[in-house]
Design a protein around this motif. Structure first.
Motif, PDB file in Angstrom:
ATOM      1  N   TYR A 175       5.469  -3.813 145.877  1.00 49.03           N
ATOM      2  CA  TYR A 175       5.641  -4.110 147.153  1.00 49.03           C
ATOM      3  C   TYR A 175       4.293  -4.862 147.634  1.00 49.03           C
ATOM      4  CZ  TYR A 175       9.688  -0.871 146.925  1.00 49.03           C
ATOM      5  OH  TYR A 175      10.909  -0.456 146.383  1.00 49.03           O
ATOM      6  N   LYS A 182      21.370  -3.633 141.034  1.00 42.36           N
ATOM      7  CA  LYS A 182      21.668  -2.655 142.104  1.00 42.36           C
ATOM      8  C   LYS A 182      23.128  -3.142 142.787  1.00 42.36           C
ATOM      9  CE  LYS A 182      19.474  -0.269 145.882  1.00 42.36           C
ATOM     10  NZ  LYS A 182      18.277  -0.038 146.740  1.00 42.36           N
ATOM     11  N   SER A 234      14.810  -3.443 152.364  1.00 44.21           N
ATOM     12  CA  SER A 234      13.725  -2.685 151.797  1.00 44.21           C
ATOM     13  C   SER A 234      13.450  -3.041 150.275  1.00 44.21           C
ATOM     14  CB  SER A 234      13.493  -1.301 152.149  1.00 44.21           C
ATOM     15  OG  SER A 234      14.783  -0.678 151.555  1.00 44.21           O
ATOM     16  N   ASP A 235      14.535  -3.605 149.671  1.00 45.10           N
ATOM     17  CA  ASP A 235      14.197  -4.048 148.123  1.00 45.10           C
ATOM     18  C   ASP A 235      13.450  -5.004 147.942  1.00 45.10           C
ATOM     19  OD1 ASP A 235      17.547  -2.776 147.552  1.00 45.10           O
ATOM     20  OD2 ASP A 235      15.591  -1.555 147.467  1.00 45.10           O
ATOM     21  N   SER A 240      14.925   4.473 139.732  1.00 45.02           N
ATOM     22  CA  SER A 240      14.506   4.910 141.214  1.00 45.02           C
ATOM     23  C   SER A 240      15.234   3.942 142.206  1.00 45.02           C
ATOM     24  CB  SER A 240      13.000   4.938 141.344  1.00 45.02           C
ATOM     25  OG  SER A 240      12.323   5.936 140.667  1.00 45.02           O
ATOM     26  N   TYR A 241      15.408   4.635 143.425  1.00 40.42           N
ATOM     27  CA  TYR A 241      15.805   3.638 144.472  1.00 40.42           C
ATOM     28  C   TYR A 241      17.201   2.987 144.292  1.00 40.42           C
ATOM     29  CZ  TYR A 241      10.968   4.003 145.132  1.00 40.42           C
ATOM     30  OH  TYR A 241       9.476   4.267 145.299  1.00 40.42           O
ATOM     31  N   GLY A 242      17.958   3.725 143.414  1.00 37.27           N
ATOM     32  CA  GLY A 242      19.370   3.300 143.046  1.00 37.27           C
ATOM     33  C   GLY A 242      19.530   2.104 142.102  1.00 37.27           C
ATOM     34  N   LEU A 252       9.885   1.708 137.829  1.00 35.13           N
ATOM     35  CA  LEU A 252      11.402   2.119 138.263  1.00 35.13           C
ATOM     36  C   LEU A 252      12.321   2.710 137.128  1.00 35.13           C
ATOM     37  CD1 LEU A 252      12.544  -1.209 139.929  1.00 35.13           C
ATOM     38  CD2 LEU A 252      12.394   0.867 140.900  1.00 35.13           C
TER      39      LEU A 252
END
Lengths: 115, 115
Positions: A39, A78, A84-85, A60-62, A47
């Motif tokens: 980020y 995804k 936010s990705d 992580s995070y889907g 990830l």
């Protein structure tokens, strides 16, 4: 020689749409494959990884990634993107027999999710 | 507090100056790494250390040196900085119990500009 390619410098996706970030690799043995995310103004975060077993790995995070040995690919996916990705994504590979514990990194793909 | 802390976060210096980037970690990991990130090139390994008495060169060690002062501290030095060492530098750690299948834990980076 070992190498990792991320063929797209940037990927643009609308929020809610599925996303794919591509990664292909070249190693002499069985690969260990990783995805990291960076980020803005932050360090890299792990990830997911493929070591052995099921070709579809979840992280992580889907996010998930599919290992395809015949195509030497490990694409990150995804089902529904979030704003936010948006970040920089790196694929990395370690070729165990000759790795000396070093990872080979792709150049990174900038993912932009538009509202 | 961050598990892997880098100082300074930003530094501007002049050609020929000696610069030290410091890294400390609270994760209790024996393995520590210094990477350099350049746009479009991904990450490249400069040095790595598997314990206090073990220092190893990475793929781009020329012009750099390191010191492992303790399990928790690993410093990177540029003896005489040059403009092409302008980059974002990352410190990372890994848990030796995970071997070469484990992930790296990164600091937030030190941005160095050499004028």
């Amino acid at each position: 020689a070992q190498s990792v390619a991320q063929p797209e410098d940037q990927v643009n996706v609308a929020e809610g749409n599925p996303l794919t970030v591509k990664c292909t690799y070249s190693v002499s043995g069985n690969p260990y494959l990783f995805w990291y995310v960076q980020y803005p103004n932050r360090g890299l975060q792990f990830l997911l990884k493929y070591i052995t077993g099921d070709n579809l790995v979840k992280g992580s995070y889907g996010f998930e990634a599919e290992f395809n040995k015949s195509q030497t690919s490990f694409h990150l996916k995804k089902p529904s993107a979030l704003v936010s990705d948006s970040a920089l994504y790196f694929c990395a590979v370690r070729d165990k027999p000759d790795s000396n514990y070093q990872l080979i990194w792709g150049a990174g793909t900038k993912l932009i999710i538009k509202p | 507090d961050a598990d892997v802390t880098q100082t300074p976060r930003n530094r501007i210096t002049k050609t020929g100056k000696r610069i030290m980037l410091e890294c400390s970690q609270t994760k209790g990991h024996d393995r520590m790494y210094w990477y350099r990130q350049d746009p479009g090139l991904g990450l490249r390994l400069i040095y790595y250390s598997f314990d206090v008495k073990d220092i190893n060169k990475g793929e781009i060690s020329d012009g750099y040196s390191v010191s492992r002062q303790a399990q928790a501290k690993f410093s990177l030095s540029l003896e005489s900085a040059i403009p092409n060492q302008t980059a974002l530098y990352f410190c990372a750690t890994s848990d030796p119990r995970t071997g070469d299948t484990g992930e790296l834990f990164f600091g937030e980076g030190s941005r160095l500009t050499v004028l």
